[in-house]
Design an enzyme around this catalytic site. Structure first.
Site, PDB file in Angstrom:
ATOM      1  N   SER A 115       0.973  -1.185  -0.065  1.00  0.00           N
ATOM      2  CA  SER A 115       0.126   0.254  -0.142  1.00  0.00           C
ATOM      3  C   SER A 115       0.791   1.395   0.061  1.00  0.00           C
ATOM      4  O   SER A 115       0.449   2.598   0.154  1.00  0.00           O
ATOM      5  CB  SER A 115      -0.866   0.010   1.078  1.00  0.00           C
ATOM      6  OG  SER A 115      -0.142  -0.157   2.412  1.00  0.00           O
TER       7      SER A 115
ATOM      8  N   ASN B 248      -2.037  -3.054  13.053  1.00  0.00           N
ATOM      9  CA  ASN B 248      -3.759  -3.042  12.982  1.00  0.00           C
ATOM     10  C   ASN B 248      -4.214  -1.733  13.735  1.00  0.00           C
ATOM     11  O   ASN B 248      -4.932  -1.166  13.460  1.00  0.00           O
ATOM     12  CB  ASN B 248      -4.355  -4.137  13.340  1.00  0.00           C
ATOM     13  CG  ASN B 248      -4.081  -5.355  12.680  1.00  0.00           C
ATOM     14  OD1 ASN B 248      -3.505  -5.107  11.529  1.00  0.00           O
ATOM     15  ND2 ASN B 248      -4.449  -6.689  12.899  1.00  0.00           N
TER      16      ASN B 248
ATOM     17  N   THR C 142     -38.845  27.203  -9.610  1.00  0.00           N
ATOM     18  CA  THR C 142     -39.237  25.694  -9.361  1.00  0.00           C
ATOM     19  C   THR C 142     -39.511  25.060 -10.604  1.00  0.00           C
ATOM     20  O   THR C 142     -39.815  25.611 -11.441  1.00  0.00           O
ATOM     21  CB  THR C 142     -40.242  25.530  -8.566  1.00  0.00           C
ATOM     22  OG1 THR C 142     -41.455  26.092  -8.890  1.00  0.00           O
ATOM     23  CG2 THR C 142     -40.294  26.191  -7.135  1.00  0.00           C
TER      24      THR C 142
ATOM     25  N   SER D 133     -12.564  26.574 -27.119  1.00  0.00           N
ATOM     26  CA  SER D 133     -12.663  25.337 -27.711  1.00  0.00           C
ATOM     27  C   SER D 133     -11.572  25.090 -28.886  1.00  0.00           C
ATOM     28  O   SER D 133     -11.127  26.355 -29.209  1.00  0.00           O
ATOM     29  CB  SER D 133     -14.118  25.441 -28.562  1.00  0.00           C
ATOM     30  OG  SER D 133     -14.107  24.339 -29.662  1.00  0.00           O
TER      31      SER D 133
ATOM     32  N   ASN E 175     -16.161  28.210 -22.499  1.00  0.00           N
ATOM     33  CA  ASN E 175     -16.784  27.198 -21.791  1.00  0.00           C
ATOM     34  C   ASN E 175     -16.550  27.340 -20.378  1.00  0.00           C
ATOM     35  O   ASN E 175     -15.578  27.421 -20.065  1.00  0.00           O
ATOM     36  CB  ASN E 175     -16.157  25.779 -22.256  1.00  0.00           C
ATOM     37  CG  ASN E 175     -16.625  25.693 -23.777  1.00  0.00           C
ATOM     38  OD1 ASN E 175     -17.704  26.151 -24.300  1.00  0.00           O
ATOM     39  ND2 ASN E 175     -15.614  24.821 -24.551  1.00  0.00           N
TER      40      ASN E 175
ATOM     41  N   GLU F 159     -18.266  23.113 -14.899  1.00  0.00           N
ATOM     42  CA  GLU F 159     -18.751  21.869 -15.112  1.00  0.00           C
ATOM     43  C   GLU F 159     -17.978  20.934 -14.202  1.00  0.00           C
ATOM     44  O   GLU F 159     -18.517  19.617 -13.837  1.00  0.00           O
ATOM     45  CB  GLU F 159     -18.425  21.702 -16.482  1.00  0.00           C
ATOM     46  CG  GLU F 159     -19.245  22.479 -17.637  1.00  0.00           C
ATOM     47  CD  GLU F 159     -18.638  22.408 -18.842  1.00  0.00           C
ATOM     48  OE1 GLU F 159     -19.093  21.599 -19.818  1.00  0.00           O
ATOM     49  OE2 GLU F 159     -17.930  23.334 -19.335  1.00  0.00           O
TER      50      GLU F 159
ATOM     51  N   TYR G 200      -9.482  -7.273  11.995  1.00  0.00           N
ATOM     52  CA  TYR G 200      -9.004  -6.795  10.835  1.00  0.00           C
ATOM     53  C   TYR G 200      -8.910  -7.646   9.844  1.00  0.00           C
ATOM     54  O   TYR G 200      -8.602  -9.233   9.745  1.00  0.00           O
ATOM     55  CB  TYR G 200      -7.651  -6.422  11.449  1.00  0.00           C
ATOM     56  CG  TYR G 200      -6.875  -5.864  10.141  1.00  0.00           C
ATOM     57  CD1 TYR G 200      -6.696  -4.370   9.973  1.00  0.00           C
ATOM     58  CD2 TYR G 200      -5.955  -6.580   9.455  1.00  0.00           C
ATOM     59  CE1 TYR G 200      -6.164  -4.026   8.803  1.00  0.00           C
ATOM     60  CE2 TYR G 200      -5.254  -6.077   8.087  1.00  0.00           C
ATOM     61  CZ  TYR G 200      -5.409  -4.734   7.844  1.00  0.00           C
ATOM     62  OH  TYR G 200      -4.813  -4.460   7.087  1.00  0.00           O
TER      63      TYR G 200
ATOM     64  N   GLN H  44      -7.205  -2.420   4.037  1.00  0.00           N
ATOM     65  CA  GLN H  44      -6.168  -1.304   3.353  1.00  0.00           C
ATOM     66  C   GLN H  44      -6.800  -0.490   2.295  1.00  0.00           C
ATOM     67  O   GLN H  44      -6.239   0.456   2.065  1.00  0.00           O
ATOM     68  CB  GLN H  44      -4.935  -2.396   2.827  1.00  0.00           C
ATOM     69  CG  GLN H  44      -4.137  -1.650   2.008  1.00  0.00           C
ATOM     70  CD  GLN H  44      -2.722  -2.673   2.053  1.00  0.00           C
ATOM     71  OE1 GLN H  44      -2.086  -2.976   2.961  1.00  0.00           O
ATOM     72  NE2 GLN H  44      -2.401  -3.003   0.821  1.00  0.00           N
TER      73      GLN H  44
ATOM     74  N   LYS I 103      -7.946   3.436   2.071  1.00  0.00           N
ATOM     75  CA  LYS I 103      -7.434   5.044   1.965  1.00  0.00           C
ATOM     76  C   LYS I 103      -7.586   5.580   0.679  1.00  0.00           C
ATOM     77  O   LYS I 103      -7.767   6.845   0.836  1.00  0.00           O
ATOM     78  CB  LYS I 103      -5.795   4.452   1.998  1.00  0.00           C
ATOM     79  CG  LYS I 103      -5.697   4.209   3.392  1.00  0.00           C
ATOM     80  CD  LYS I 103      -4.084   3.567   3.732  1.00  0.00           C
ATOM     81  CE  LYS I 103      -4.181   2.872   4.816  1.00  0.00           C
ATOM     82  NZ  LYS I 103      -4.849   1.432   4.898  1.00  0.00           N
TER      83      LYS I 103
HETATM   84  N1  ARG Z   1      -0.993  -1.476   5.392  1.00  0.00           N
HETATM   85  C1  ARG Z   1      -1.896  -1.983   6.051  1.00  0.00           C
HETATM   86  C2  ARG Z   1      -3.298  -1.344   6.055  1.00  0.00           C
HETATM   87  O1  ARG Z   1      -3.469  -0.557   5.487  1.00  0.00           O
HETATM   88  C3  ARG Z   1      -1.307  -2.035   7.445  1.00  0.00           C
HETATM   89  C4  ARG Z   1      -2.080  -3.317   8.369  1.00  0.00           C
HETATM   90  C5  ARG Z   1      -1.508  -4.392   8.250  1.00  0.00           C
HETATM   91  N2  ARG Z   1      -1.871  -5.382   9.156  1.00  0.00           N
HETATM   92  C6  ARG Z   1      -1.947  -6.718   8.725  1.00  0.00           C
HETATM   93  N3  ARG Z   1      -2.343  -7.591   9.999  1.00  0.00           N
HETATM   94  N4  ARG Z   1      -1.355  -7.205   7.694  1.00  0.00           N
HETATM   95  O2  ARG Z   1      -4.483  -2.032   6.332  1.00  0.00           O
END
Ligand code: ARG
Length: 445
Positions: free
Chosen positions: A9, A94, A139, A261, A269, A274, A301, A306, A309
């Site tokens: 990630s 976690n 309206t 344009s 425009n 928009e 968890y 992940q 995000k």
């Molecule tokens: N990169 C992970 C996330 O965003 C971090 C937590 C990972 N935890 C695990 N038990 N593998 O969730």
């Protein structure tokens, strides 16, 4: 795609670095206070973390790892040696990741609240710059009743005032420290979660370790608040698109907010308006994304989490950018007061007022409504296929109802009709002044 890359990630969670470091500093401080690590070890760890933080601020990236938590830890080990390996005592990624995320939400929420306020100031400024501008209130996108431009545009300040409430609510829910629940079950180390919470500025600690590591509803709620902001701004965008069209001509966007344009040389425009509309789709999609992500996950968890995000970050970034752009558009907006006012004639905007006139003379409103509808129908179906209510002579009016008298002239002023609608929250002069005073008091807080 190799599995490591698939699992990683880092590409998107690296922006959590400052929060991750802050969380680790608080954790290391608490560990020393509780004698779980020595004060000297804690100091070494914190000093190392601060040096990483400084480098990041200077734009020096840390080497990538599976995720930001591993990346910071590995970099700390590189800088201070094996003491760094004690940092993860009584902690798990976690509880760490959800702490980072809550700290992020708190910051992003603060910025969004400021941006809303700046937007509201811009609305207020636009409203007060055109105290006499009057336009048809719509309206069904059909002419309804005359309203002041100030009243119309102020509607957006109140919408966004509610959005502030939603952001604040989301922040309240996020204001609970996860750190110390560890992987999912707590720890045998004698940690002090309240201390960690205090150090990070949380007002309380979470109650259930299993719930804590699997909770992302604070993120979903925050994305919803962003989506609602987006939807509100998209309605403004749509109105600006319509109003700046040749057919309406009520407003013109200043040049930097439009683009030409590539083929039609005459075009200006309203691209930014928009995009206020278009960008709202992101958080709406993000909301669906995070809800689908959470749905059906077993406790506690799971790595699925992940994926919380990207929609969260994007919703926050887009809300902030859209608020800022909307503010700038309003700052530079030209309001064509003459065109607005001219469009008030010819759409039977005074019909309600005429019915109210008869009702004030004692006729039940439903009957008055019927009479004025007949009058409008006659004009619409007449030989000229148009004409205005104000063109009826008193004699002609009397043929519709004997209640019409010379005082009907007052009803035939668009401006007076709007000025007089002074019921609480109305467009009338006094009601509008009160509304503006109230908004100003709110914004001063
Ligand atoms: N990169 C992970 C996330 O965003 C971090 C937590 C990972 N935890 C695990 N038990 N593998 O969730």
């Amino acid at each position: 795609m190799n599995p490591e890359e698939f699992i990683s990630s880092f590409s998107f969670d690296k922006r959590l670095a400052p929060y991750d470091i802050r969380g680790s500093i608080a954790h290391a401080t608490m560990l020393a206070r509780k004698r779980i690590i020595s004060p000297a070890e804690s100091k070494r760890i914190i000093r190392g973390l601060l040096s990483i933080q400084k480098d990041i601020e200077r734009g020096k990236a840390i080497p990538p790892a599976e995720d930001i938590h591993y990346a910071v830890e590995r970099e700390l080990i590189r800088r201070i040696g094996k003491t760094a390996k004690k940092m993860h005592t009584a902690r798990s990624r976690n509880d760490q990741v959800v702490t980072d995320l809550k700290l992020f939400v708190r910051d992003a929420g603060g910025h969004i609240l400021e941006a809303i306020r700046a937007f509201q100031e811009a609305v207020l400024m636009r409203a007060e710059a055109h105290p006499r501008a009057i336009l048809p209130g719509f309206t069904h996108l059909q002419h309804g009743q005359p309203v002041f431009f100030a009243h119309h545009i102020l509607a957006y300040a109140w919408m966004l005032e509610r959005d502030k409430g939603r952001v604040r609510d989301a922040l309240k829910r996020a204001d609970e420290c996860p750190l110390g629940v560890c992987a999912l079950a707590g720890t045998t180390f004698p940690i002090d979660r309240s201390l960690t919470a205090r150090l990070l500025g949380f007002s309380r600690v979470s109650e259930n370790s299993i719930d804590t590591v699997s909770d992302r509803d604070f993120a979903a709620e925050f994305i919803f608040a962003c989506a609602m902001i987006g939807v509100h701004l998209s309605r403004l965008g749509e109105e600006l698109v319509i109003w700046s069209s040749t057919e309406f001509g009520f407003v013109s966007l200043s040049d930097p907010f439009t683009s030409g344009s590539s083929i039609m040389p005459q075009k200006r425009n309203p691209d930014t308006a928009e995009l206020l509309r278009g960008k709202s789709a992101r958080a709406i999609g993000g909301l669906a994304q995070i809800l689908s992500l959470l749905k059906g996950q077993p406790l506690s968890y799971n790595r699925d989490l992940q994926e919380d995000k990207p929609p969260l970050f994007d919703a926050a970034d887009t809300a902030l950018a859209s608020l800022d752009l909307a503010r700038q558009i309003l700052d530079g907006l030209r309001v064509n007061e003459k065109t607005m006012e001219a469009s008030c004639h010819g759409g039977y905007l005074l019909a309600t007022e005429l019915a109210d006139y008869l009702a004030r003379k004692g006729l039940p409103f439903r009957e008055a409504h019927g009479i004025v509808s007949d009058m409008v129908r006659e004009l619409r179906e007449g030989p000229e296929g148009g004409g205005n209510l104000e063109d009826y002579t008193l004699e002609e009016l009397k043929s519709f109802s004997p209640l019409f008298g010379p005082d009907v002239a007052r009803v035939f002023s668009i401006r007076r009709v709007a000025e007089d609608r002074n019921s609480y929250g109305g467009t009338g002069k006094k009601a509008l002044a009160r509304q503006i005073r109230k908004l100003k008091t709110l914004l001063k807080r």
